[in-house]
Design an enzyme around this catalytic site. Structure first.
Site, PDB file in Angstrom:
ATOM      1  N   LYS A   1       0.840  -1.205   0.000  1.00  0.00           N
ATOM      2  CA  LYS A   1       0.000   0.000   0.000  1.00  0.00           C
ATOM      3  C   LYS A   1       0.877   1.259   0.000  1.00  0.00           C
ATOM      4  CE  LYS A   1      -0.278  -0.411   5.033  1.00  0.00           C
ATOM      5  NZ  LYS A   1      -1.071  -0.976   6.131  1.00  0.00           N
TER       6      LYS A   1
ATOM      7  N   ARG B   1     -10.510  -0.932  14.448  1.00  0.00           N
ATOM      8  CA  ARG B   1     -10.216  -0.002  13.367  1.00  0.00           C
ATOM      9  C   ARG B   1     -11.063  -0.370  12.149  1.00  0.00           C
ATOM     10  NH1 ARG B   1      -4.189   0.575  10.825  1.00  0.00           N
ATOM     11  NH2 ARG B   1      -4.803  -1.481  10.043  1.00  0.00           N
TER      12      ARG B   1
ATOM     13  N   TYR C   1      17.700  29.286  10.694  1.00  0.00           N
ATOM     14  CA  TYR C   1      16.554  29.947  11.334  1.00  0.00           C
ATOM     15  C   TYR C   1      16.659  29.883  12.857  1.00  0.00           C
ATOM     16  CZ  TYR C   1      14.022  30.176   6.884  1.00  0.00           C
ATOM     17  OH  TYR C   1      13.634  30.461   5.606  1.00  0.00           O
TER      18      TYR C   1
ATOM     19  N   MET D   1      13.016  24.167   4.654  1.00  0.00           N
ATOM     20  CA  MET D   1      12.152  23.511   3.668  1.00  0.00           C
ATOM     21  C   MET D   1      12.950  22.734   2.620  1.00  0.00           C
ATOM     22  SD  MET D   1       9.150  25.098   1.257  1.00  0.00           S
ATOM     23  CE  MET D   1       8.260  25.840   2.608  1.00  0.00           C
TER      24      MET D   1
HETATM   25  C1  LIG Z   1      -0.331  -2.030   6.721  1.00  0.00           C
HETATM   26  C2  LIG Z   1      -0.967  -3.330   7.046  1.00  0.00           C
HETATM   27  C3  LIG Z   1      -0.223  -4.516   7.007  1.00  0.00           C
HETATM   28  C4  LIG Z   1       1.285  -4.534   6.868  1.00  0.00           C
HETATM   29  O1  LIG Z   1       1.822  -4.145   8.108  1.00  0.00           O
HETATM   30  P1  LIG Z   1       3.384  -4.063   8.415  1.00  0.00           P
HETATM   31  O2  LIG Z   1       3.444  -3.710   9.850  1.00  0.00           O
HETATM   32  O3  LIG Z   1       3.916  -2.972   7.546  1.00  0.00           O
HETATM   33  O4  LIG Z   1       4.000  -5.375   8.089  1.00  0.00           O
HETATM   34  C5  LIG Z   1      -0.911  -5.713   7.178  1.00  0.00           C
HETATM   35  N1  LIG Z   1      -2.253  -5.734   7.410  1.00  0.00           N
HETATM   36  C6  LIG Z   1      -2.982  -4.596   7.490  1.00  0.00           C
HETATM   37  C7  LIG Z   1      -4.448  -4.690   7.749  1.00  0.00           C
HETATM   38  C8  LIG Z   1      -2.374  -3.360   7.320  1.00  0.00           C
HETATM   39  O5  LIG Z   1      -3.103  -2.242   7.409  1.00  0.00           O
END
Ligand SMILES: *Cc1c(COP(=O)(O)O)cnc(C)c1O
Length: 349
Positions: A35, A130, A244, A292
């Site tokens: 993802k 969740r 800064y 930045m």
């Molecule tokens: C992001 C995610 C994963 C992968 O998790 P990692 O900790 O990056 O290995 C697996 N299952 C769900 C539901 C996730 O949201």
């Protein structure tokens, strides 16, 4: 070269996948979570490298991410969508052959009405609160859902990066109760759960961060190197200030390098004065505020003037930076901005 160079080692990603795959029995499939553009590293090259290493099942967050992934991988690998089947997703899910992980009664209804007979999985809530069906909801729809033949029933662990946490065993118990006797493939574990041992593996693991070199997979091979070009070098007298808000005052005659990247490139401002950059194996402190587009580094102790300095490499990992910034490796990776020149090494696919 005026922008930083982000080198992504696809061989290391493939090695990390194989090493995580080796943590579970041969009967357990090791999928890959890619993802958020493969945690910011580029979904196309990363997906092809993982496919070449042997991964055949992939997970994305939302259907839109499945489109880029399908393009990279072609028709056969399975692509699951954690976010399920959202309003407006039906065409994408159907046309691209994505498998939504349905997580509410509303999504079940939407999917079965819009795409009858199309593949789907089920996401259960085993305690994280969740996403996923609650135990009572699942009990109510379980028989009906099982008649439709889900491809996977999964849940997610809240505390798997802390092996001693009571929550792990508690969620394992709840997941077992909810999936007793289902007779379809099951998955509970991401990277953390994969490392908790065989009780947590079920039919499939789905690691993400471990593939990209992050904790809790302590044995991971480093995947990213971030090298930033030096734009200017200057000499300061003791007592002069830098950046800064004058947060750094030179205590000695100081040679200062200004490098081309900043918080707009995902180098958190919280790292100001709290990290270092490397010239080979030699550490040079970051001094003054991260701004930045620019970072200032004390290179007084180097033997020669650097043309570039590394912020991430085998010398300093994503988790070292995360600790210094008060965050996690996931956020370091997914913050890496679009200005870097991205180079892929290791595997040609
Ligand atoms: C992001 C995610 C994963 C992968 O998790 P990692 O900790 O990056 O290995 C697996 N299952 C769900 C539901 C996730 O949201």
């Amino acid at each position: 070269m005026s922008t930083g160079r982000l080198t992504i080692d696809l061989q290391a990603i493939a090695e990390n996948w194989r090493a995580l795959d080796a943590r579970s029995a041969a009967t357990v499939e090791t999928a890959a979570t890619i993802k958020a553009d493969a945690y910011g590293l580029g979904v196309g090259p990363v997906a092809r490298a993982l496919h070449a290493a042997g991964a055949r099942t992939f997970f994305v967050a939302v259907a839109e991410e499945g489109a880029g992934l399908r393009e990279a991988l072609g028709p056969s690998p399975r692509i699951f969508v954690y976010g399920g089947h959202m309003p407006g997703d039906t065409d994408m899910i159907g046309d691209l052959g994505l498998i939504p992980l349905l997580n509410s009664i509303e999504q079940l209804t939407r999917h079965f009405e819009a795409l009858p007979g199309a593949p789907f999985g089920i996401q259960l809530d085993s305690g994280m609160n969740r996403l996923g069906l609650e135990p009572a909801e699942w009990a109510a729809v379980r028989d009906l859902v099982m008649k439709q033949g889900p491809h996977l029933v999964m849940s997610h662990l809240a505390c798997a990066d802390e092996p001693e946490h009571d929550m792990n065993a508690q969620q394992l118990r709840v997941f077992r109760e909810m999936t007793q006797g289902l007779g379809v493939p099951l998955s509970l574990s991401a990277t953390g759960g994969t490392l908790l041992g065989s009780d947590y593996h079920f039919s499939m693991t789905r690691p993400g961060i471990g593939l990209y070199g992050g904790r809790p997979f302590e044995d991971a091979a480093a995947v990213v190197r971030l090298s930033l070009p030096v734009i200017q070098l200057r000499d300061l007298e003791a007592g002069e200030t830098v950046g800064y808000s004058n947060t750094f005052t030179a205590q000695r005659p100081t040679r200062l390098a200004t490098v081309a990247a900043g918080y707009a490139d995902g180098i958190h401002r919280a790292l100001s004065g709290r990290t270092q950059m490397f010239h080979g194996s030699q550490a040079c402190p970051v001094v003054g505020r991260v701004s930045m587009d620019l970072i200032t580094v004390d290179v007084t102790d180097l033997d020669s003037d650097p043309q570039a300095l590394d912020l991430m490499s085998t010398m300093q990992t994503i988790d070292d930076l995360a600790d210094a910034a008060g965050t996690i490796g996931y956020e370091i990776l997914t913050s890496l901005g679009p200005r870097y020149t991205r180079r892929y090494t290791g595997v040609t696919t």
